[in-house]
Design a protein around this motif. Sequence first.
Motif, PDB file in Angstrom:
ATOM      1  N   ALA A 562     -21.391  35.254 -16.747  1.00  0.00           N
ATOM      2  CA  ALA A 562     -20.890  36.288 -15.842  1.00  0.00           C
ATOM      3  C   ALA A 562     -19.689  35.792 -15.045  1.00  0.00           C
ATOM      4  O   ALA A 562     -18.715  36.534 -14.838  1.00  0.00           O
ATOM      5  N   THR A 563     -19.736  34.546 -14.625  1.00  0.00           N
ATOM      6  CA  THR A 563     -18.617  33.980 -13.865  1.00  0.00           C
ATOM      7  C   THR A 563     -17.351  33.955 -14.702  1.00  0.00           C
ATOM      8  O   THR A 563     -16.256  34.270 -14.218  1.00  0.00           O
ATOM      9  N   ARG A 564     -17.487  33.604 -15.978  1.00  0.00           N
ATOM     10  CA  ARG A 564     -16.302  33.546 -16.854  1.00  0.00           C
ATOM     11  C   ARG A 564     -15.788  34.955 -17.167  1.00  0.00           C
ATOM     12  O   ARG A 564     -14.570  35.178 -17.213  1.00  0.00           O
ATOM     13  N   LEU A 565     -16.672  35.908 -17.362  1.00  0.00           N
ATOM     14  CA  LEU A 565     -16.251  37.279 -17.651  1.00  0.00           C
ATOM     15  C   LEU A 565     -15.430  37.868 -16.504  1.00  0.00           C
ATOM     16  O   LEU A 565     -14.486  38.635 -16.725  1.00  0.00           O
ATOM     17  N   CYS A 566     -15.774  37.470 -15.286  1.00  0.00           N
ATOM     18  CA  CYS A 566     -15.134  38.064 -14.113  1.00  0.00           C
ATOM     19  C   CYS A 566     -13.945  37.268 -13.601  1.00  0.00           C
ATOM     20  O   CYS A 566     -13.457  37.524 -12.492  1.00  0.00           O
ATOM     21  N   GLY A 567     -13.465  36.301 -14.370  1.00  0.00           N
ATOM     22  CA  GLY A 567     -12.240  35.611 -13.978  1.00  0.00           C
ATOM     23  C   GLY A 567     -12.435  34.271 -13.327  1.00  0.00           C
ATOM     24  O   GLY A 567     -11.520  33.773 -12.665  1.00  0.00           O
ATOM     25  N   ARG A 576      -5.694  32.283  -5.365  1.00  0.00           N
ATOM     26  CA  ARG A 576      -5.109  32.750  -6.627  1.00  0.00           C
ATOM     27  C   ARG A 576      -5.838  34.012  -7.069  1.00  0.00           C
ATOM     28  O   ARG A 576      -6.046  34.920  -6.285  1.00  0.00           O
ATOM     29  N   GLY A 577      -6.179  34.093  -8.320  1.00  0.00           N
ATOM     30  CA  GLY A 577      -6.857  35.267  -8.834  1.00  0.00           C
ATOM     31  C   GLY A 577      -7.167  35.064 -10.299  1.00  0.00           C
ATOM     32  O   GLY A 577      -6.803  34.044 -10.896  1.00  0.00           O
ATOM     33  N   PRO A 578      -7.821  36.014 -10.953  1.00  0.00           N
ATOM     34  CA  PRO A 578      -8.248  35.831 -12.344  1.00  0.00           C
ATOM     35  C   PRO A 578      -7.102  35.631 -13.319  1.00  0.00           C
ATOM     36  O   PRO A 578      -7.276  35.004 -14.363  1.00  0.00           O
ATOM     37  N   ALA A 579      -5.897  36.160 -12.994  1.00  0.00           N
ATOM     38  CA  ALA A 579      -4.765  36.028 -13.909  1.00  0.00           C
ATOM     39  C   ALA A 579      -4.296  34.588 -14.047  1.00  0.00           C
ATOM     40  O   ALA A 579      -3.552  34.262 -14.980  1.00  0.00           O
ATOM     41  N   GLY A 643      -8.492  37.436 -17.029  1.00  0.00           N
ATOM     42  CA  GLY A 643      -7.711  36.236 -17.276  1.00  0.00           C
ATOM     43  C   GLY A 643      -6.772  36.475 -18.443  1.00  0.00           C
ATOM     44  O   GLY A 643      -6.670  37.581 -18.981  1.00  0.00           O
ATOM     45  N   VAL A 644      -6.080  35.434 -18.843  1.00  0.00           N
ATOM     46  CA  VAL A 644      -5.100  35.524 -19.937  1.00  0.00           C
ATOM     47  C   VAL A 644      -5.718  34.958 -21.205  1.00  0.00           C
ATOM     48  O   VAL A 644      -6.071  33.776 -21.243  1.00  0.00           O
ATOM     49  N   PRO A 645      -5.886  35.766 -22.261  1.00  0.00           N
ATOM     50  CA  PRO A 645      -6.443  35.247 -23.511  1.00  0.00           C
ATOM     51  C   PRO A 645      -5.411  34.410 -24.272  1.00  0.00           C
ATOM     52  O   PRO A 645      -4.252  34.794 -24.389  1.00  0.00           O
ATOM     53  N   VAL A 646      -5.853  33.254 -24.782  1.00  0.00           N
ATOM     54  CA  VAL A 646      -4.989  32.371 -25.570  1.00  0.00           C
ATOM     55  C   VAL A 646      -5.608  32.224 -26.954  1.00  0.00           C
ATOM     56  O   VAL A 646      -6.695  31.648 -27.105  1.00  0.00           O
ATOM     57  N   LEU A 647      -4.932  32.760 -27.946  1.00  0.00           N
ATOM     58  CA  LEU A 647      -5.402  32.700 -29.324  1.00  0.00           C
ATOM     59  C   LEU A 647      -4.743  31.526 -30.029  1.00  0.00           C
ATOM     60  O   LEU A 647      -3.541  31.311 -29.889  1.00  0.00           O
ATOM     61  N   MET A 703      -4.508  41.138 -11.285  1.00  0.00           N
ATOM     62  CA  MET A 703      -4.115  39.976 -10.498  1.00  0.00           C
ATOM     63  C   MET A 703      -5.199  39.612  -9.491  1.00  0.00           C
ATOM     64  O   MET A 703      -5.322  38.467  -9.066  1.00  0.00           O
ATOM     65  N   ASN A 704      -6.008  40.608  -9.119  1.00  0.00           N
ATOM     66  CA  ASN A 704      -7.045  40.394  -8.121  1.00  0.00           C
ATOM     67  C   ASN A 704      -8.421  40.620  -8.742  1.00  0.00           C
ATOM     68  O   ASN A 704      -8.558  41.300  -9.776  1.00  0.00           O
TER      69      ASN A 704
END
Length: 825
Positions: A562-567, A576-579, A643-647, A703-704
């Motif tokens: 849950a923590t990772r899903l929410c940023g 900062r923020g999830p971004a 967050g920003v996905p990195v493939l 961003m938030n």
Amino acid sequence: MDLERKLLCGNFEKMPRNLSVEVNATSRVSIEPVQKRLSRNTKVEEAEKVSTYLFRTEVGGLVNVFVRKKKVNCTVYVEVSSLELPRSDGTLGLSWGIYRSDSSSFLPSHFETSTPVETPFTKNSFGRYTVEFEFEAKEIPCYLSFLLKSPRDNDSSGLDIRSHRKTNFCVPLGFSSGHPTPLGLSFSRDGSLNFSIFSRSAESVVLCLYDDTTADNPALELDLDPYVNRTGDIWHASFESSSTFVSYGYRLKGSRLKGKKDEDARIVLDPYAKIIGKSTSSDHGIGPKYLGRISKEPGFDWSGDIRPNLPIEKLTVYRLNVMHFTEHKSSQLSPDIAGTFSGLIEKLEHFTDLGVNAVLLEPIFPFDEQKGPCFPCHFFSPTSLYGPSGGAVSAINTMKEMVKKLHASGIEVLLEVVFTHSAESGALQGIDDSSYYLKGVADLEARNVLNCNYPIVQQFILDSLRYWVTEFHVDGFCFINASLLLQGSRGEYLSHPPLVEAIAFDPLLSKTKIIADCWDPHNTVLEETRFPHWKTWAEMNMKFCNDVRNFLRGEGLLSSLATRLCGSGDIFSKGRGPAFSFNFISRNSGLPLVDLVSFSSDKLASELSWNCGEEGPTNKTLVLERRLKQTRNFLFVLYVSLGVPVLNMGDECGQSTGGSPAYSDRKSFDWNALKSSFGIQTTEFISFLSSLRRRRSDLLQNMNYLKEENIDWHGSDQSPPRWEDPTCKFLAMRLRVDEDKDKAENQTTSGKGDLFIAFNAADLSESVILPPIAEGMAWHRLVDTALPFPGFFLTDGEPVPENVDGLLAYEMKSLSSTLFEARSK
């Protein structure tokens, strides 16, 4: 008189303030004694070719030396004044010689021997001693070394008069002392070029010039005089033109750490060189050496280039290796551009198909080809391996062309950079080891760890970063092994590391994407520490990678997922923020995505992988179905998390290393794999997820952090999740549209309903009760990773029918993920 006064004043205005005029004054204009020797018709332009040097002798008195370039020859005028001589007749002589790389070995000039020559002074009407020489073009560039000789009464040996430093007087001929800034090779508007290099510990510095790129030895070596060619800790020299010289390097004595003095004879590369070339031979058996090219950087037409300047929360990143991306014959590119920047340009359509708007290039600096890109040799140029012709200039031009083409397609260019380590030889070694490298840290010293927070090294790194932004228009940097950026010169942890702080507040760099990646390719990583960010630094989120891997293999807690899903608020919530969380599942070192679900031997324990029932390749249908679902689950979690996905390159088509996590076992991208069933459905799924993130940016690109009231957590039967129960493998969340925010922004929620996302990592199916929604809305299934292709994701969505008692129930298969969207009926 007026002209002379203006020239003289202009001269002193241009002089560096830290130079003492009494000790060494160098000028491009003439002063009074030289003006008298010039004809009345001499133009100011000719006068400006005169360099002036002023010395003080050890017994008092001044020695003025004026050097003037006269066509191809060089004229030297020496004048001695205010000197009290011991002999009554006042005779004075000059003992002199010329040299280049060894001041104790004079060169034969127009005289027969290589020993010093004695020439008498003449005394002019002003009581000053003068003498004049002229040297032919073939004799310069060189140094004129001399001392004054005054006969004593009743003493045949006479008195030798040297400078106030008790050394011979030394003056450069055919070149000038130059300027300490900028570092590296620079060109002036008048065509002259300046060489400048930092070295605090060097006892001597020799500038080595080559007239042939294939030559084993320099055509000319100039031993820079510490009195004339040094300002502070910077050695420098200037030439009117490069003549026939094509490349250069330096030989520094005494600059290496203890135990490496035997390498003093090695010629080293200028760390600020912008165009470099590899020597065709080895130098003193130590390995290949690089040389700086004496040429201006190639011009490039940047007209029409517009940086995308994408908000960080809007990024979708694709990480790739330039060579591996297109070098495979399946790319169907001609051999001259396959594996190069030009080859990457030819594959722009692939990025568009995936919905990517940023590419992250693995390190592109010249590197140790035996150890890989994480061991750079140079920091101001792209490796020539990525140029179509294998040349340095072609690499520079085609990289700029690549950046311009990517920008035109709305794609940003980010670079992975390594500023914590260098190659074991041929990098910065031998310039000033005690400054550039950590010392006294036994477990790190052998690995060539750079002393990043030492002032001169910090400045070097900042100069490199600014160069890539201004000259190559790159949009950001990802710092590999960023933990070592927090380290002091003795290996201690710094709470306010100067380099990290300087980047955060730099007026240019702070406007780019700045990402810390604490992954350590050298296995020297510090214990986990909180990275100081000053609200500017983003981070590659290793916790996201580990927690998602653990959950999907049936381990770990629901609270971690849950923590990772929410940023990842535990990392990024303060300032900062999830971004600022760059999320990834696999990377360029470690198991690729398909191997994470295919291998899990004991030696891969650190990879947190699961083979889904059988190790390695298999034909078992049940195992293959699990692996397919797990691959989809990984991608799904990556794209629906804040967050920003990195493939990572190759994950979209099932590229495998055969279960090896080693970087050296990474293979070239096989373009034929995109045409396989797995490649087709996976690339289409990624494209769908990218489109979903853009369409639902209100919930998935922020961003938030989302407000607490905008997130509901559920178990399978609408009961609260069992957060700390390690046996619980199901989690669902409802993301509610923020109606207050929409109203404030004068937007409508029409067509943008809530999202319901569920994950089932158990081996059994779960019956999920969907939460009630507003009247006139209905839940539509967009994703179910357990369904066969093409139905496991739907752009239009599949309405979920009502079950008994007015409840909406949906059966989730084992090891699957689902996504529902509330839409108008």
